[in-house]
Enzyme design. Structure first.
Site, PDB file in Angstrom:
ATOM      1  N   ASN A   1       0.955   3.675   6.011  1.00 58.68           N
ATOM      2  CA  ASN A   1       1.570   4.097   7.557  1.00 58.68           C
ATOM      3  C   ASN A   1       0.257   5.361   7.687  1.00 58.68           C
ATOM      4  O   ASN A   1       0.411   4.695   9.309  1.00 58.68           O
ATOM      5  CB  ASN A   1       2.367   5.250   6.458  1.00 58.68           C
ATOM      6  CG  ASN A   1       3.040   6.154   7.901  1.00 58.68           C
ATOM      7  OD1 ASN A   1       2.860   5.521   8.964  1.00 58.68           O
ATOM      8  ND2 ASN A   1       4.032   6.013   7.972  1.00 58.68           N
ATOM      9  N   ASP A   2      -0.122   5.740   7.817  1.00 56.41           N
ATOM     10  CA  ASP A   2      -1.275   7.439   8.223  1.00 56.41           C
ATOM     11  C   ASP A   2      -2.641   6.429   8.634  1.00 56.41           C
ATOM     12  O   ASP A   2      -2.999   6.572   9.441  1.00 56.41           O
ATOM     13  CB  ASP A   2      -1.898   8.208   7.244  1.00 56.41           C
ATOM     14  CG  ASP A   2      -0.505   9.207   7.253  1.00 56.41           C
ATOM     15  OD1 ASP A   2       0.178   9.807   8.441  1.00 56.41           O
ATOM     16  OD2 ASP A   2       0.292  10.042   6.338  1.00 56.41           O
ATOM     17  N   VAL A   3      -2.896   5.430   7.497  1.00 56.39           N
ATOM     18  CA  VAL A   3      -4.293   4.546   8.139  1.00 56.39           C
ATOM     19  C   VAL A   3      -3.986   3.614   9.082  1.00 56.39           C
ATOM     20  O   VAL A   3      -5.176   2.818   9.194  1.00 56.39           O
ATOM     21  CB  VAL A   3      -4.529   4.003   6.598  1.00 56.39           C
ATOM     22  CG1 VAL A   3      -4.642   4.488   5.633  1.00 56.39           C
ATOM     23  CG2 VAL A   3      -3.900   3.025   6.624  1.00 56.39           C
ATOM     24  N   THR A   4      -2.897   3.607  10.008  1.00 54.67           N
ATOM     25  CA  THR A   4      -2.833   2.578  10.527  1.00 54.67           C
ATOM     26  C   THR A   4      -2.369   3.646  12.021  1.00 54.67           C
ATOM     27  O   THR A   4      -1.879   3.670  13.168  1.00 54.67           O
ATOM     28  CB  THR A   4      -1.566   1.516  10.720  1.00 54.67           C
ATOM     29  OG1 THR A   4      -0.357   2.968  10.603  1.00 54.67           O
ATOM     30  CG2 THR A   4      -1.611   1.107   8.950  1.00 54.67           C
TER      31      THR A   4
ATOM     32  N   TYR B   1       1.858  10.598   4.600  1.00 52.66           N
ATOM     33  CA  TYR B   1       1.358  11.746   2.812  1.00 52.66           C
ATOM     34  C   TYR B   1       1.107  13.314   4.247  1.00 52.66           C
ATOM     35  O   TYR B   1       1.333  13.929   4.358  1.00 52.66           O
ATOM     36  CB  TYR B   1       0.304  11.182   2.612  1.00 52.66           C
ATOM     37  CG  TYR B   1      -0.580  11.366   2.808  1.00 52.66           C
ATOM     38  CD1 TYR B   1      -1.713  12.537   2.801  1.00 52.66           C
ATOM     39  CD2 TYR B   1      -1.119  10.126   3.357  1.00 52.66           C
ATOM     40  CE1 TYR B   1      -3.234  11.838   3.906  1.00 52.66           C
ATOM     41  CE2 TYR B   1      -2.469   9.113   3.406  1.00 52.66           C
ATOM     42  CZ  TYR B   1      -3.521  10.957   3.945  1.00 52.66           C
ATOM     43  OH  TYR B   1      -4.720  10.372   4.603  1.00 52.66           O
TER      44      TYR B   1
END
Lengths: 93, 469
Positions: B396-399, B437
């Site tokens: 999620n966050d890494v995209t 996160y």
């Protein structure tokens, strides 16, 4: 060995570690952690010395427990690393 | 000191050879092909160190020692064989705790029986040895209790949420200062209470340091504890004048430190801010609440199967969610079917995807994905612009494109995968409610070229597999 010789080994080994670890491919970072885990259990050497001496029963038992704990790590660490590394395969051509 | 002087030179050389074997073990990991022989070098090094130690010491209790090795080794081997690959982060944390505990035990044994370790001087234990021993025991105890907490969080026995005590920074700093002060005092007064107070305070600080750190920062924590276990071994090596232990400790210490640095850089966070903890607790309620009603496109497994089988190139972006739902095998089946349709399939891995460094790579290797189809962020990021479908599964966050554009976002500046540049983004997610996160909403969900596939990751991939013809 005097303190300065030991310190020299330590400092040089830190440099070796720095360059060797940067050359590890990121794909193998998990096996890197498990193998470093296994080798840091070389601390078993200290536990063996304690366990082998008859001079202090308390120290002997602490040593024996240390030997058992470090053995879990040595056998488990190398075995799980070998298991992981066996899974990394290239494309079949 | 006497015993150290009497050590025959072949013994010193044997420990040096053992240290070199350990260097080769790490060197081998520069590529998967050389890694297996590297691992064998590590085993040989360990065998040399153990046999040498047993050979030069008078052994009063060989049967007990062999029994201890057999019990420990048996537990280790069975665990290594049975453990699920998805549980690797917990296993590594558990192993770290054992190294820490072993260091504490060796330190305590050296304190009780300094003669055996050759560190007895005219006024009790040699002063320099007292410092080394104190540091070794302190670092070992921190490694132990910290790793136990990390294990409980990773294994789900304890909530991944940070636990924040009031005034924790003051408590932690005070404890650290007390430990260092007591180690200094230990050089003047070697009474048991000094030694055992250092030990007790160190167990406490290890616990206090890790409880405020959230689950998503675990890749840093686990690398940091890896580093500590190395420094503990090195400190004990100083006490024992043993070069194999010193070399190994330095290697492991640097390895963990470098991994921590890589993980921090991949999150654009400073090491200090990770250690201070508290990140990724409760989702930022306000921001989460407002955006839930935004419009998004929802797709089905058939849509996804159609889009991907028509594509020239598909890049799959896996994350922790893939590990949680054990979707890697189904994913591999999906890529095989797509390849049969003439689609090029690649995997893109963000350094902090998962709960430990390299976590995703191991899971994909387990599912028989060839490692030359798996790419790191910097090697593949430019390819998204020429890619038809980016398939995000459990990441999620890494995209999140906000990391590049939104200066107010908590993840601003973090290197991310440019998935939004692909013609279509397929985003597998359990539901729209949850956030990553960092507790931030992902702008990617609401883009015109994004299609949300809302389901359990494994079930969704299995459905897609059924629909690829």
């Amino acid at each position: 060995m005097d303190f300065i010789s030991i310190l020299s080994i330590f400092v040089l080994a830190c440099f070796v570690g720095y360059y060797v670890v940067w050359s590890v491919t990121p794909a193998l970072h998990t096996p890197l952690m498990s193998v470093t885990n296994a080798i840091s259990s070389v601390i078993i050497v200290g536990a063996l010395i304690a366990a082998a001496s008859a001079a202090s029963p308390a120290a002997k038992w602490l040593g024996l427990v240390g030997v058992a704990l470090a053995s879990v790590n040595i056998f488990g660490g190398f075995a799980v690393t070998a298991r992981m590394l066996a899974m990394y395969k290239k494309k079949e051509r | 000191m006497e015993a150290a002087h009497e050590t025959p030179s072949w013994v010193l050389l044997a420990y040096l050879v053992s240290g070199i074997c350990f260097i080769l073990a790490l060197r081998g990991l520069s590529s998967p092909t050389s890694s297996r022989s590297g691992n064998r070098a590590g085993m040989i090094g360990m065998a040399i160190a153990v046999v040498t130690t047993l050979a030069v010491h008078e052994i009063a209790s060989l049967p007990e020692i062999l029994a201890a090795v057999a019990i420990g080794g048996g537990i280790g081997l069975v665990t290594a064989r049975r453990i699920q690959m998805t549980a690797m982060p917990q296993l590594v944390a558990a192993f770290h705790s054992l190294v820490g505990m072993a260091a504490v035990l060796v330190g305590a044994a050296a304190y009780l029986n300094p003669g055996a370790f050759g560190i007895l001087g005219p006024d009790g234990i040699l002063q320099v040895s007292r410092v080394e021993m104190g540091l070794g025991v302190a670092i070992g105890a921190i490694t132990f209790s910290g790793s136990v907490i990390a294990f409980l969080k990773l294994n789900g026995n304890m909530s991944g949420k940070p636990i924040l005590l009031p005034g924790r920074h003051v408590i932690n700093l005070g404890t650290l200062v007390a430990i260092l002060g007591l180690i200094a005092y230990f050089t003047q007064d070697q009474q048991p209470w000094v030694f055992f107070t250092v030990m007790a305070l160190s167990f406490a600080i290890g616990f206090l340091l890790i409880i405020p750190i959230g689950g998503a920062d675990m890749p840093v924590v686990i690398s940091m504890l890896n580093s500590y276990s190395g420094w503990a071994a090195a400190a004990m090596g100083f006490t024992l004048h043993n070069s194999a232990m010193i070399i190994t400790g330095a290697l492991v210490g640097s390895s963990g430190a470098i991994l921590s640095y890589i993980m921090c850089r991949a999150m654009n966070r400073s090491f200090i801010s990770v250690i201070a903890g508290g990140f990724g607790g409760d989702a930022i309620a306000g921001a989460g609440g407002e955006v839930i009603d935004r419009a998004y496109k929802r797709g089905s497994a058939e849509d996804a199967a159609f889009l991907m089988s028509q594509a020239d190139q598909v890049i799959i972006v896996p994350g922790y969610g893939m590990a949680v739902s054990q979707a890697q095998h189904a994913l591999r089946e999906m890529t095989d079917l797509l390849k049969e349709q003439g689609v090029r399939v690649k995997f893109a891995i963000h350094p902090v995807a998962g709960r430990m460094p390299g976590h995703m790579n191991v899971l994909l290797a387990e599912a028989n994905v060839p490692y030359d189809e798996v790419f790191e962020l910097e090697d593949i990021n430019s390819e998204f612009a020429q890619t038809d479908v980016a398939f995000v599964i459990g990441a999620n966050d890494v995209t999140n494109p906000a990391a590049k554009t939104d200066k107010t976002s908590p993840i601003y500046g973090m290197p991310v995968l440019d998935v939004e540049k692909a013609r279509t983004v397929l985003f597998v997610k359990r539901s729209m409610g949850g956030v990553g996160y960092a507790g931030v909403d992902n702008e990617l969900f609401y883009r015109d070229n994004t299609m949300m596939l809302l389901a359990d990751a494994k079930k969704m991939v299995e459905e897609i597999v059924k629909n690829i013809h």
